[in-house]
Structures are given as structure tokens and as C-alpha cells.
Design a protein around this motif. Structure first.
Motif, PDB file in Angstrom:
ATOM      1  N   THR A 152       0.954  -1.230   0.010  1.00 25.58           N
ATOM      2  CA  THR A 152      -0.039  -0.044   0.108  1.00 25.58           C
ATOM      3  C   THR A 152       0.841   1.363   0.158  1.00 25.58           C
ATOM      4  O   THR A 152       0.748   2.244  -0.863  1.00 25.58           O
ATOM      5  N   CYS A 153       1.991   1.168   0.797  1.00 21.05           N
ATOM      6  CA  CYS A 153       2.770   2.545   0.895  1.00 21.05           C
ATOM      7  C   CYS A 153       3.405   2.519  -0.679  1.00 21.05           C
ATOM      8  O   CYS A 153       3.637   3.677  -1.015  1.00 21.05           O
ATOM      9  N   ALA A 154       3.923   1.460  -1.268  1.00 15.29           N
ATOM     10  CA  ALA A 154       4.672   1.582  -2.365  1.00 15.29           C
ATOM     11  C   ALA A 154       3.503   2.139  -3.652  1.00 15.29           C
ATOM     12  O   ALA A 154       4.043   2.834  -4.513  1.00 15.29           O
ATOM     13  N   GLN A 155       2.277   1.588  -3.503  1.00 15.05           N
ATOM     14  CA  GLN A 155       1.453   1.900  -4.318  1.00 15.05           C
ATOM     15  C   GLN A 155       1.229   3.495  -4.233  1.00 15.05           C
ATOM     16  O   GLN A 155       0.787   4.463  -5.316  1.00 15.05           O
ATOM     17  N   GLN A 156       0.918   4.111  -2.885  1.00 15.00           N
ATOM     18  CA  GLN A 156       0.908   5.448  -2.725  1.00 15.00           C
ATOM     19  C   GLN A 156       2.166   6.288  -3.581  1.00 15.00           C
ATOM     20  O   GLN A 156       1.743   7.391  -4.229  1.00 15.00           O
ATOM     21  N   ALA A 206       9.833  10.693  -7.153  1.00  9.33           N
ATOM     22  CA  ALA A 206      10.936  10.173  -7.804  1.00  9.33           C
ATOM     23  C   ALA A 206      11.574   8.796  -7.264  1.00  9.33           C
ATOM     24  O   ALA A 206      11.250   8.377  -6.083  1.00  9.33           O
ATOM     25  N   CYS A 207      12.171   8.248  -8.093  1.00  9.01           N
ATOM     26  CA  CYS A 207      12.784   6.888  -7.674  1.00  9.01           C
ATOM     27  C   CYS A 207      13.655   6.850  -6.716  1.00  9.01           C
ATOM     28  O   CYS A 207      13.448   5.924  -5.584  1.00  9.01           O
ATOM     29  N   TRP A 208      14.690   8.027  -6.482  1.00 12.12           N
ATOM     30  CA  TRP A 208      15.318   8.171  -5.399  1.00 12.12           C
ATOM     31  C   TRP A 208      14.576   8.073  -4.199  1.00 12.12           C
ATOM     32  O   TRP A 208      14.755   7.433  -3.050  1.00 12.12           O
ATOM     33  N   THR A 209      13.540   8.842  -4.023  1.00 17.86           N
ATOM     34  CA  THR A 209      12.728   9.234  -2.740  1.00 17.86           C
ATOM     35  C   THR A 209      11.959   7.874  -2.418  1.00 17.86           C
ATOM     36  O   THR A 209      11.887   7.511  -1.236  1.00 17.86           O
ATOM     37  N   ALA A 210      11.618   7.234  -3.399  1.00 15.39           N
ATOM     38  CA  ALA A 210      10.718   5.804  -3.175  1.00 15.39           C
ATOM     39  C   ALA A 210      11.762   4.899  -2.550  1.00 15.39           C
ATOM     40  O   ALA A 210      11.414   4.126  -1.529  1.00 15.39           O
ATOM     41  N   LYS A 211      12.895   4.751  -2.913  1.00 19.39           N
ATOM     42  CA  LYS A 211      13.786   3.624  -2.651  1.00 19.39           C
ATOM     43  C   LYS A 211      14.523   4.077  -1.078  1.00 19.39           C
ATOM     44  O   LYS A 211      14.195   3.187  -0.437  1.00 19.39           O
ATOM     45  N   TYR A 212      14.505   5.517  -0.883  1.00 14.65           N
ATOM     46  CA  TYR A 212      14.831   6.156   0.454  1.00 14.65           C
ATOM     47  C   TYR A 212      13.821   5.676   1.388  1.00 14.65           C
ATOM     48  O   TYR A 212      13.769   5.219   2.650  1.00 14.65           O
ATOM     49  N   THR A 213      12.443   5.799   1.009  1.00 12.37           N
ATOM     50  CA  THR A 213      11.304   5.650   1.924  1.00 12.37           C
ATOM     51  C   THR A 213      11.177   4.334   2.299  1.00 12.37           C
ATOM     52  O   THR A 213      10.949   3.736   3.501  1.00 12.37           O
ATOM     53  N   MET A 214      11.386   3.224   1.214  1.00 12.02           N
ATOM     54  CA  MET A 214      11.494   1.870   1.684  1.00 12.02           C
ATOM     55  C   MET A 214      12.405   1.503   2.488  1.00 12.02           C
ATOM     56  O   MET A 214      12.330   0.712   3.603  1.00 12.02           O
ATOM     57  N   ARG A 215      13.951   2.032   2.388  1.00 14.81           N
ATOM     58  CA  ARG A 215      14.768   1.751   3.382  1.00 14.81           C
ATOM     59  C   ARG A 215      14.516   2.102   4.702  1.00 14.81           C
ATOM     60  O   ARG A 215      14.800   1.547   5.713  1.00 14.81           O
ATOM     61  N   LEU A 216      13.895   3.198   4.845  1.00 12.21           N
ATOM     62  CA  LEU A 216      13.565   3.896   6.061  1.00 12.21           C
ATOM     63  C   LEU A 216      12.406   2.962   6.884  1.00 12.21           C
ATOM     64  O   LEU A 216      12.607   2.653   7.839  1.00 12.21           O
ATOM     65  N   LEU A 217      11.418   2.699   5.921  1.00  9.82           N
ATOM     66  CA  LEU A 217      10.542   1.644   6.699  1.00  9.82           C
ATOM     67  C   LEU A 217      10.791   0.494   6.945  1.00  9.82           C
ATOM     68  O   LEU A 217      10.902  -0.141   7.977  1.00  9.82           O
ATOM     69  N   ALA A 218      12.012  -0.057   6.114  1.00 12.98           N
ATOM     70  CA  ALA A 218      12.391  -1.385   6.616  1.00 12.98           C
ATOM     71  C   ALA A 218      13.300  -1.297   7.766  1.00 12.98           C
ATOM     72  O   ALA A 218      13.354  -2.301   8.805  1.00 12.98           O
TER      73      ALA A 218
END
Length: 175
Positions: free
Chosen positions: A26-30, A37-49
Motif C-alpha cells: 500500500t505504501c509503495a502504491q501510494q 521520484a525513484c530515489w525518494t521511493a527507494k529511501y522511503t522503503m529503506r527507512l520503512l525497513a
């Protein structure tokens, strides 16, 4: 295992295996729907991990998450990592998502209007009306202002005349 917002399989495995695993898609879909941006999405996923791992180490689940726990997580994280501008907005969006899906309750709001709330309201009006900033940017700025006033004055009355540039510098770039 591949994911458009998280190409790193180790991070992806941490995400799905941890307490936040059920909420990652759901987070990724949002992120994708909102055009991040791709970089922001990647950083978001690392922070959530990282947040998911922190929850797991403290024997907590997604239902235990709230603003105080996010602050505790970030405080712990800043002992190992340098603060990043998205560090507060990412968990805030996650909390909103969890509340929208009924996973966690809405925060209890104190109805007393204190001086810091009036200052934040005036600042919000200025940022939106005079500066024309985006609402998400304004939320980030207001979060910083509230944390700054809380850190500087605590439960004492606000005395803005007592603030100095050193207070701001020390808050923004702690030693």
C-alpha cells in the motif's frame, strides 16, 4: 523477488518479514500514484525497513505504532545515521495510512489552544498564503517548528524574545 520502489532484495525481504510487511504494498502504491521520484521511493522503503526492524527488536507490531514511537525510533536511528529531510514525513504518511485502514486509532488531540499552537497556525497561514508553499511542505515545516518550540521551552511559557540564532543552530544541527 522484485519491486518497483525497492530493487534491493535484502531490504525487500526485511520489509515483508517485519511487522510492517502487510502494509508495504500500500505504501509503495501510494508513492507510485503520487509520482515520487525513484530515489525518494527507494529511501522511503529503506527507512520503512529500518522502522520495521526497530519495531521487531522492541517486540512491537504495526498496531503499537504512534507519534511517540516514531520519535523514539528516529532518536535511536540518529545515533547511527545522519538525519535526512524525509525522516519525519515518511513515518507520518505511514501513520496516516495505518489510521485510514483502521490499524491504529486516531491520535488524541488536546483541545486547549496554547501559545505554540497559535504560533504554528499563524506560521501555517503565512507559508500557505504568502509563500505559496505546498501543503506537504508546510506540514514538514510545522512539524519542525513544533519540535523546536517543545525542545526549547518544554512546558514553560513561550518567550520568543529569549530565542537566539544559537538555539536554532543547536536544534537543527545537534552535536
Amino acid at each position: 523477488m522484485s519491486h518497483p520502489c525497492c530493487p534491493n532484495p535484502v531490504v525487500l525481504q526485511q520489509l515483508y518479514a517485519g511487522p510492517l510487511g502487510a502494509h508495504i504494498d500500500t505504501c509503495a502504491q501510494q508513492l507510485l500514484a503520487q509520482g515520487y521520484a525513484c530515489w525518494t521511493a527507494k529511501y522511503t522503503m529503506r527507512l520503512l525497513a529500518d522502522l520495521s526492524g526497530w519495531l521487531q527488536r522492541h517486540a512491537l507490531t504495526a498496531t503499537d505504532l504512534n507519534e511517540q514511537r516514531v520519535d523514539d525510533f528516529l532518536q535511536d536511528r540518529y545515533q547511527r545515521c545522519r538525519p535526512h529531510r524525509n525522516d519525519r514525513s515518511v513515518p507520518r504518511r505511514l501513520l496516516e495510512q495505518l489510521r485510514d485502514h483502521g490499524v491504529i486509532p486516531a491520535p488524541v488531540v488536546d483541545t486547549d489552544t496554547c501559545a505554540s499552537d497559535r504560533i504554528a497556525c499563524d506560521f501555517q497561514h503565512y507559508l500557505l498564503q504568502q509563500r505559496g508553499l505546498a501543503p506537504t511542505t508546510v506540514c514538514d515545516y510545522l512539524d519542525t517548528v513544533r519540535r523546536f518550540l517543545g525542545a526549547r521551552f518544554g512546558t514553560q511559557p513561550l518567550r520568543l524574545e529569549a530565542l537566539s540564532t544559537q538555539d536554532v543552530t543547536t536544534f537543527m544541527w545537534p552535536q
